[in-house]
Design an enzyme around this catalytic site. Structure first.
Site, PDB file in Angstrom:
ATOM      1  N   ARG A 157      13.750  36.071 -13.559  1.00 52.42           N
ATOM      2  CA  ARG A 157      13.143  34.734 -13.581  1.00 52.42           C
ATOM      3  C   ARG A 157      11.679  34.851 -13.965  1.00 52.42           C
ATOM      4  O   ARG A 157      10.893  35.514 -13.295  1.00 52.42           O
ATOM      5  CB  ARG A 157      13.302  34.045 -12.223  1.00 52.42           C
ATOM      6  CG  ARG A 157      12.635  32.657 -12.176  1.00 52.42           C
ATOM      7  CD  ARG A 157      13.140  31.834 -11.017  1.00 52.42           C
ATOM      8  NE  ARG A 157      14.526  31.435 -11.184  1.00 52.42           N
ATOM      9  CZ  ARG A 157      14.917  30.399 -11.922  1.00 52.42           C
ATOM     10  NH1 ARG A 157      14.015  29.667 -12.571  1.00 52.42           N
ATOM     11  NH2 ARG A 157      16.189  30.092 -12.019  1.00 52.42           N
TER      12      ARG A 157
ATOM     13  N   ASN B 133       0.821  -1.220   0.000  1.00 51.04           N
ATOM     14  CA  ASN B 133       0.000   0.000   0.000  1.00 51.04           C
ATOM     15  C   ASN B 133       0.849   1.263   0.000  1.00 51.04           C
ATOM     16  O   ASN B 133       0.369   2.363   0.257  1.00 51.04           O
ATOM     17  CB  ASN B 133      -0.946   0.004   1.198  1.00 51.04           C
ATOM     18  CG  ASN B 133      -0.211   0.071   2.526  1.00 51.04           C
ATOM     19  OD1 ASN B 133       1.025   0.016   2.563  1.00 51.04           O
ATOM     20  ND2 ASN B 133      -0.955   0.175   3.616  1.00 51.04           N
TER      21      ASN B 133
ATOM     22  N   LYS C 275      19.596  38.924 -14.528  1.00 48.99           N
ATOM     23  CA  LYS C 275      18.535  38.240 -15.247  1.00 48.99           C
ATOM     24  C   LYS C 275      17.234  38.303 -14.465  1.00 48.99           C
ATOM     25  O   LYS C 275      17.214  38.563 -13.257  1.00 48.99           O
ATOM     26  CB  LYS C 275      18.912  36.780 -15.537  1.00 48.99           C
ATOM     27  CG  LYS C 275      19.029  35.903 -14.304  1.00 48.99           C
ATOM     28  CD  LYS C 275      19.486  34.508 -14.689  1.00 48.99           C
ATOM     29  CE  LYS C 275      19.561  33.595 -13.474  1.00 48.99           C
ATOM     30  NZ  LYS C 275      20.059  32.261 -13.795  1.00 48.99           N
TER      31      LYS C 275
ATOM     32  N   ASN D 213       3.101   2.207   2.108  1.00 50.75           N
ATOM     33  CA  ASN D 213       3.595   2.619   3.416  1.00 50.75           C
ATOM     34  C   ASN D 213       5.033   2.156   3.602  1.00 50.75           C
ATOM     35  O   ASN D 213       5.414   1.072   3.138  1.00 50.75           O
ATOM     36  CB  ASN D 213       2.728   2.019   4.534  1.00 50.75           C
ATOM     37  CG  ASN D 213       1.412   2.754   4.687  1.00 50.75           C
ATOM     38  OD1 ASN D 213       1.081   3.620   3.888  1.00 50.75           O
ATOM     39  ND2 ASN D 213       0.660   2.391   5.708  1.00 50.75           N
TER      40      ASN D 213
ATOM     41  N   ASP E   5      27.303  27.932  -9.043  1.00 50.54           N
ATOM     42  CA  ASP E   5      25.913  28.053  -8.632  1.00 50.54           C
ATOM     43  C   ASP E   5      25.648  27.013  -7.560  1.00 50.54           C
ATOM     44  O   ASP E   5      26.501  26.151  -7.284  1.00 50.54           O
ATOM     45  CB  ASP E   5      24.984  27.850  -9.830  1.00 50.54           C
ATOM     46  CG  ASP E   5      23.672  28.617  -9.690  1.00 50.54           C
ATOM     47  OD1 ASP E   5      23.373  29.081  -8.566  1.00 50.54           O
ATOM     48  OD2 ASP E   5      22.948  28.751 -10.689  1.00 50.54           O
TER      49      ASP E   5
END
Length: 332
Positions: free
Chosen positions: A212, A53, A210, A55, A236
Site C-alpha cells: 500500500r 447553526n 501487494k 447543531n 474483502d
C-alpha cells in the site's frame, strides 16, 4: 422468513427481561426497518432535526424507561453527522432511563484508523470508541471490522458479526459448481477470511501480495496460487474508491481467470468507484446493505452491482443479546 420472524417474536415474548426497543438514526433506515421486520417488533419513533447553526437535536417520541434499547446507525456519508447523531441518541436514551443501550453499528468506518502509522496523527478508531462509551453505550454490535483489533478499544462488550455466511451463499447461488473455483484474498490481511470462505465453498485459495502506497493507491507484486481457467471469487471487507479492486481484477484477468465475482461486506462506493466498476471486466460486484446503496448508483454501474441482505443476521444477534443467549452460535 416468516418462520424466522415468528421464532424471534416468540423468544422476545418469553423473555423476562426489559422490553426490547429498537430505534434508528438517519444513515440507513431501510436496514433498520428490515431488522425490525425480521424481529417482529416496530421501529421506535424518534426525531432528529438540525438547527440553522448545524447543531443536531434528537428527541424520542415514546417511553424508554427500563427498556433494552438498540440504536442502529451505520457510519456512512456524512460520517461525522452519523457519529454525532448516534452519540446524542445514546445520551438521550440514558437520560430517559433506558435500562441498557446497545449501539448497533453495521459499518464502523473508523476501524481503518487503528494504529499510529505516521507521525502526529490521531488513532481515530480508539477516539470514536471512547466517545461512544462516554456517551453511555453499554454494548456494541458491529459487522466485519477492517481491523479486528478495534475490539480492544472498547471496555464494554462488543459483538462482532461476520457476513461470510451471506457471501458464501451468494457465491453458491451465482455459480452452481463454485467448489471448482478459487477464492482470492486481495492482500495478506484478508487471507484468513478468504480461507474460511474457501473452506465453506470447498474451493481453492489464492492471494495477491501487494504494497500500500497511500490510502487510495496500492502496488501489486505477485499472485500466489492458481487462477488460470478458474472462476475467481474476490472477497474483502469493503470497497471505497475501487482502486484496489481494479488492480486485483486486472491481475486475475492477466493470469487467465475465466470469470470474476466480487463480494464485500461494506459497499461504500465513493469518488470514482461506480465508474470504475462499470468499466471493469468483472461479472458482478456484490456488497451487503450495511451501507445504503442508492438506486442511482446501482443503475450507473450497468447492472454489475448486487446488494445482499444481512438484516436477518442482525435480527438474530439482537434477539440473542436481548434474551441472554450466545451470539457466536450464529456462525457455527
Amino acid at each position: 422468513m416468516s418462520l424466522l420472524r415468528s421464532t424471534h417474536s416468540d423468544r422476545i415474548a418469553r423473555s423476562h427481561r426489559a422490553p426490547l426497543l429498537v430505534f434508528a438514526g438517519q444513515s440507513n433506515r431501510p436496514l433498520a426497518q428490515a431488522i425490525c421486520d425480521n424481529l417482529g417488533v416496530p421501529l421506535g419513533k424518534s426525531k432528529t432535526e438540525k438547527f440553522t447553526n448545524d447543531n443536531i437535536i434528537v428527541h424520542y417520541e415514546e417511553s424508554l424507561r427500563e427498556g433494552d434499547v438498540f440504536i442502529i446507525q451505520t457510519f456512512s456519508t456524512p460520517v461525522s453527522d452519523a457519529i454525532m447523531e448516534l452519540m446524542l441518541m445514546i445520551d438521550a436514551a440514558k437520560s430517559a432511563s433506558a435500562g441498557r443501550v446497545t449501539a448497533v453499528i453495521p459499518y464502523y468506518s473508523y476501524a481503518r484508523s487503528d494504529k499510529k502509522d505516521s507521525p502526529r496523527i490521531s488513532i481515530a478508531g480508539r477516539l470514536v470508541a471512547d466517545l461512544l462509551q462516554e456517551a453511555g453505550a453499554d454494548r456494541i454490535l458491529m459487522m466485519t471490522l477492517h481491523s479486528p483489533q478495534v475490539h480492544g478499544f472498547f471496555k464494554v462488550p462488543v459483538d462482532h458479526l461476520s457476513a461470510d455466511i451471506v457471501l458464501t451463499q451468494h457465491f453458491k447461488s451465482c455459480v452452481p459448481n463454485a467448489h471448482e473455483g478459487v477464492v482470492l484474498a486481495p492482500d495478506a490481511g484478508s487471507i484468513k477470511r478468504a480461507s474460511q470462505i474457501a473452506r465453506r465453498l470447498d474451493s481453492g485459495l489464492a492471494m495477491i501480495d501487494k504494497e500500500r502506497i497511500s490510502d487510495t493507491e496500492v502496488r501489486p507484486r505477485a499472485l500466489i496460487g492458481e487462477v488460470e481457467g478458474k472462476t475467481v471469487f474476490i472477497v474483502d471487507d469493503e470497497i471505497s474508491t475501487a482502486g484496489s479492486l481494479v488492480e486485483t481484477v486486472n491481475i486475475c484477468r492477466n493470469m487467465g481467470a475465466k470469470d470474476v465475482y466480487v463480494a464485500v461486506t461494506h459497499g461504500v462506493y465513493t469518488g470514482p468507484a461506480i465508474e470504475r466498476i462499470a468499466a471493469l471486466d468483472v461479472t458482478q460486484v456484490a456488497s451487503t446493505n450495511t451501507v445504503l446503496v442508492p438506486e442511482s448508483k446501482i443503475l450507473a454501474a450497468g447492472g454489475k452491482l448486487a446488494v445482499l441482505d444481512v438484516a436477518p443476521l442482525f435480527a438474530s444477534a439482537i434477539a440473542n443479546i436481548h434474551s441472554g443467549e450466545s451470539v457466536s452460535t450464529l456462525f457455527e
